[in-house]
Design a protein around this motif. Structure first.
Motif, PDB file in Angstrom:
ATOM      1  N   LEU A 178       0.812  -1.216   0.000  1.00 46.45           N
ATOM      2  CA  LEU A 178       0.000   0.000   0.000  1.00 46.45           C
ATOM      3  C   LEU A 178       0.845   1.265   0.000  1.00 46.45           C
ATOM      4  N   GLY A 179       2.141   1.139   0.291  1.00 39.89           N
ATOM      5  CA  GLY A 179       3.001   2.312   0.332  1.00 39.89           C
ATOM      6  C   GLY A 179       2.527   3.294   1.393  1.00 39.89           C
ATOM      7  N   ASN A 180       2.418   4.570   1.009  1.00 43.00           N
ATOM      8  CA  ASN A 180       1.954   5.596   1.941  1.00 43.00           C
ATOM      9  C   ASN A 180       0.443   5.700   1.997  1.00 43.00           C
ATOM     10  N   ASN A 181      -0.255   4.929   1.167  1.00 39.10           N
ATOM     11  CA  ASN A 181      -1.707   4.896   1.250  1.00 39.10           C
ATOM     12  C   ASN A 181      -2.142   4.229   2.547  1.00 39.10           C
ATOM     13  N   HIS A 182      -3.296   4.609   3.026  1.00 38.81           N
ATOM     14  CA  HIS A 182      -3.843   4.028   4.257  1.00 38.81           C
ATOM     15  C   HIS A 182      -5.280   3.629   3.965  1.00 38.81           C
ATOM     16  N   THR A 195     -25.092  -6.282  29.730  1.00 42.59           N
ATOM     17  CA  THR A 195     -25.035  -7.735  29.549  1.00 42.59           C
ATOM     18  C   THR A 195     -23.629  -8.290  29.695  1.00 42.59           C
ATOM     19  N   ASP A 196     -22.645  -7.662  29.042  1.00 40.22           N
ATOM     20  CA  ASP A 196     -21.256  -8.099  29.156  1.00 40.22           C
ATOM     21  C   ASP A 196     -20.361  -6.907  28.871  1.00 40.22           C
ATOM     22  N   PRO A 197     -19.806  -6.264  29.905  1.00 42.16           N
ATOM     23  CA  PRO A 197     -18.998  -5.056  29.718  1.00 42.16           C
ATOM     24  C   PRO A 197     -17.643  -5.278  29.058  1.00 42.16           C
ATOM     25  N   SER A 198     -17.371  -6.508  28.647  1.00 41.28           N
ATOM     26  CA  SER A 198     -16.139  -6.748  27.889  1.00 41.28           C
ATOM     27  C   SER A 198     -16.379  -6.673  26.381  1.00 41.28           C
ATOM     28  N   ILE A 199     -17.646  -6.529  25.958  1.00 41.67           N
ATOM     29  CA  ILE A 199     -17.995  -6.677  24.545  1.00 41.67           C
ATOM     30  C   ILE A 199     -18.428  -5.357  23.921  1.00 41.67           C
ATOM     31  N   LEU A 200     -17.900  -5.085  22.733  1.00 37.99           N
ATOM     32  CA  LEU A 200     -18.372  -4.011  21.870  1.00 37.99           C
ATOM     33  C   LEU A 200     -19.232  -4.622  20.771  1.00 37.99           C
ATOM     34  N   GLU A 201     -20.446  -4.101  20.613  1.00 36.25           N
ATOM     35  CA  GLU A 201     -21.292  -4.521  19.492  1.00 36.25           C
ATOM     36  C   GLU A 201     -20.998  -3.599  18.321  1.00 36.25           C
ATOM     37  N   ILE A 202     -20.599  -4.187  17.195  1.00 43.31           N
ATOM     38  CA  ILE A 202     -20.197  -3.411  16.023  1.00 43.31           C
ATOM     39  C   ILE A 202     -21.432  -2.997  15.237  1.00 43.31           C
ATOM     40  N   GLN A 203     -21.510  -1.697  14.906  1.00 42.70           N
ATOM     41  CA  GLN A 203     -22.709  -1.110  14.321  1.00 42.70           C
ATOM     42  C   GLN A 203     -22.420  -0.476  12.961  1.00 42.70           C
ATOM     43  N   PRO A 204     -23.416  -0.484  12.059  1.00 40.06           N
ATOM     44  CA  PRO A 204     -23.281   0.298  10.828  1.00 40.06           C
ATOM     45  C   PRO A 204     -23.448   1.790  11.135  1.00 40.06           C
ATOM     46  N   PRO A 205     -23.121   2.663  10.171  1.00 42.16           N
ATOM     47  CA  PRO A 205     -22.662   2.348   8.820  1.00 42.16           C
ATOM     48  C   PRO A 205     -21.196   1.919   8.794  1.00 42.16           C
ATOM     49  N   PHE A 206     -20.873   1.074   7.803  1.00 44.01           N
ATOM     50  CA  PHE A 206     -19.512   0.616   7.586  1.00 44.01           C
ATOM     51  C   PHE A 206     -18.930   1.417   6.427  1.00 44.01           C
ATOM     52  N   ARG A 207     -17.708   1.910   6.605  1.00 46.20           N
ATOM     53  CA  ARG A 207     -17.065   2.695   5.548  1.00 46.20           C
ATOM     54  C   ARG A 207     -15.658   2.167   5.290  1.00 46.20           C
ATOM     55  N   LEU A 208     -15.357   1.934   4.025  1.00 40.58           N
ATOM     56  CA  LEU A 208     -13.999   1.624   3.587  1.00 40.58           C
ATOM     57  C   LEU A 208     -13.500   2.845   2.837  1.00 40.58           C
ATOM     58  N   GLN A 209     -12.414   3.440   3.331  1.00 37.65           N
ATOM     59  CA  GLN A 209     -11.906   4.673   2.749  1.00 37.65           C
ATOM     60  C   GLN A 209     -10.416   4.568   2.480  1.00 37.65           C
ATOM     61  N   LEU A 210      -9.959   5.365   1.537  1.00 41.96           N
ATOM     62  CA  LEU A 210      -8.538   5.452   1.203  1.00 41.96           C
ATOM     63  C   LEU A 210      -8.065   6.857   1.524  1.00 41.96           C
ATOM     64  N   GLY A 211      -6.993   6.944   2.288  1.00 44.99           N
ATOM     65  CA  GLY A 211      -6.466   8.258   2.639  1.00 44.99           C
ATOM     66  C   GLY A 211      -5.031   8.164   3.091  1.00 44.99           C
ATOM     67  N   GLY A 212      -4.640   9.096   3.957  1.00 44.10           N
ATOM     68  CA  GLY A 212      -3.292   9.108   4.491  1.00 44.10           C
ATOM     69  C   GLY A 212      -3.248   8.473   5.860  1.00 44.10           C
ATOM     70  N   ARG A 213      -2.076   8.396   6.436  1.00 43.60           N
ATOM     71  CA  ARG A 213      -1.901   7.816   7.758  1.00 43.60           C
ATOM     72  C   ARG A 213      -2.544   8.700   8.824  1.00 43.60           C
ATOM     73  N   GLN A 218      -4.707  14.215   5.502  1.00 43.70           N
ATOM     74  CA  GLN A 218      -5.034  13.965   4.094  1.00 43.70           C
ATOM     75  C   GLN A 218      -6.501  13.563   3.961  1.00 43.70           C
ATOM     76  N   PRO A 219      -7.229  14.171   3.035  1.00 39.20           N
ATOM     77  CA  PRO A 219      -8.644  13.801   2.850  1.00 39.20           C
ATOM     78  C   PRO A 219      -8.793  12.331   2.475  1.00 39.20           C
ATOM     79  N   LYS A 220      -9.930  11.762   2.862  1.00 39.51           N
ATOM     80  CA  LYS A 220     -10.203  10.358   2.566  1.00 39.51           C
ATOM     81  C   LYS A 220     -11.221  10.252   1.431  1.00 39.51           C
ATOM     82  N   LYS A 221     -11.013   9.254   0.594  1.00 37.35           N
ATOM     83  CA  LYS A 221     -11.955   8.950  -0.481  1.00 37.35           C
ATOM     84  C   LYS A 221     -12.743   7.713  -0.080  1.00 37.35           C
TER      85      LYS A 221
END
Length: 285
Positions: A178-182, A195-213, A218-221
């Motif tokens: 990926l080089g310098n891409n993130h 119910t269980d304080p060790s657990i995180l429930e993962i929620q939408p929305p889900f986003r896959l973005q390309l940007g900097g570190r 750096q703006p994300k696409k």
């Protein structure tokens, strides 16, 4: 994934070689899913038995009872003067087998006392992945050898808020092919306090973005955005059964509170069947 990255990164020779290697490795026989228990100890015990004894095609507890070699592999280490934490770092550093690392993890005493998901100040920050089991389920890129394999990070709290928004957590891949891409994959996360304080429930929305570190400004696409678990899993070519599975439950199994250098052990214990059984060791930067 390989085709997507060809398009994304161009046809530089090093990238093409790495992606061809990735494609050639996709025929490796898949691992068996772990028999996940709702308890931290059950998770690790079953994981150790599964890794050591998968050829038996039995449940983890049965394998331990009926096979002496498996029982010995899962037994706690004795006669050592180093702490379990030191043993874990040493095992990771020398490239010990998966079953050896899981055995050591099994002996850790969680400083958060099973409440890791409700300590935002401990989770806050940037965490580097230093060891994993099944992490390639998150990204096939993590199967690549160095120097092609990217580094993997997680972001919580203030760092995540600055990069992907309040109330969200993020996974990141950068370096290697990926080089310098993130690549940023982010989602909502809600602790199951009642119910269980060790657990995180993962929620939408889900986003896959390309940007900097992180911190680059750096703006994300945005490459993909999905408003539901089913839609995001469909984009990732999951089966109908996987698309209909419940939300991902992400358990914080061991969480230190020592600032930079703190260790965290976590795993996916329910949800997308492709991801269930993933196990991670992160170190805070």
């Amino acid at each position: 994934t390989a085709l997507f990255l060809h398009t994304l990164l161009g046809h530089r020779p090093a990238v093409v070689s790495a992606l061809n290697l990735l494609e050639s490795r996709t025929e490796v026989a898949p691992r068996h899913h772990l028999d996940i228990s709702s308890s931290r100890r059950g998770f690790f015990t079953n994981a150790a038995a599964q890794v050591a004894c998968t050829s038996m095609l039995l449940g983890a507890s049965t394998s331990l009872l009926t096979n002496p070699q498996c029982a010995a592999a899962a037994a706690p280490a004795v006669g050592t003067t180093t702490t379990d934490r030191e043993q874990l770092l040493q095992a990771i550093g020398r490239g010990a087998s998966e079953e050896q690392v899981i055995q050591i993890i099994n002996g850790l005493q969680d400083p958060s006392e099973g409440k890791g998901a409700i300590f935002p100040e401990r989770l806050d920050g940037q965490w580097e992945l230093i060891w994993s089991y099944k992490a390639e389920a998150f990204s096939p890129l993590l199967k690549l050898p160095k120097p092609f394999r990217p580094d993997s990070y997680q972001y919580f709290g203030s760092v995540a808020a600055a990069e992907v928004g309040e109330g969200r957590i993020a996974q990141g891949l950068t370096g290697g092919v990926l080089g310098n891409n993130h690549l940023w994959l982010s989602s909502g996360a809600i602790p199951l306090k009642d119910t269980d304080p060790s657990i995180l429930e993962i929620q939408p929305p889900f986003r896959l973005q390309l940007g900097g570190r992180a911190g680059s400004g750096q703006p994300k696409k945005t490459l993909v955005e999905s408003g539901s678990d089913a839609d995001f899993r469909k984009v990732n070519a999951r089966t109908t059964e996987a698309q209909e599975a419940g939300k991902n439950l992400y358990q914080q199994m061991y969480l230190e509170n020592s600032g930079p250098g703190s260790l965290r052990v976590s795993g996916v214990i329910a949800g997308d069947p492709v991801l269930v059984g993933e196990l991670f060791v992160h170190r805070k930067l």
